[in-house]
Design a protein around this motif. Structure first.
Motif: not given
Length: 59
Positions: A12-30, A32-35
């Motif tokens: 469960y903890n690993l799945l939660q961490l994976e979700n947080k990492l995916n959200h972080l990746k989306e945030t960084i890409l977003s 970056a796209a907005r400069g």
């Protein structure tokens, strides 16, 4: 039985961490796209510090 609960909790903890990492990746890409990530100039934070700050904001 206790070992099974421990494995389940770790999974469960690993799945939660994976979700947080995916959200972080989306945030960084977003950002970056907005400069909004900056140029990493001498007066700005380094990439590592930026990631640390983003991770802290996510938790």
């Amino acid at each position: 039985m206790r070992k099974i609960f421990s494995i389940e909790e770790n999974t469960y903890n690993l799945l939660q961490l994976e979700n947080k990492l995916n959200h972080l990746k989306e945030t960084i890409l977003s950002k970056a796209a907005r400069g909004e990530l900056g140029t990493n100039g001498s007066t700005e934070e380094g990439e590592i510090e930026l990631l640390k700050n983003l991770i802290q904001k996510q938790t």
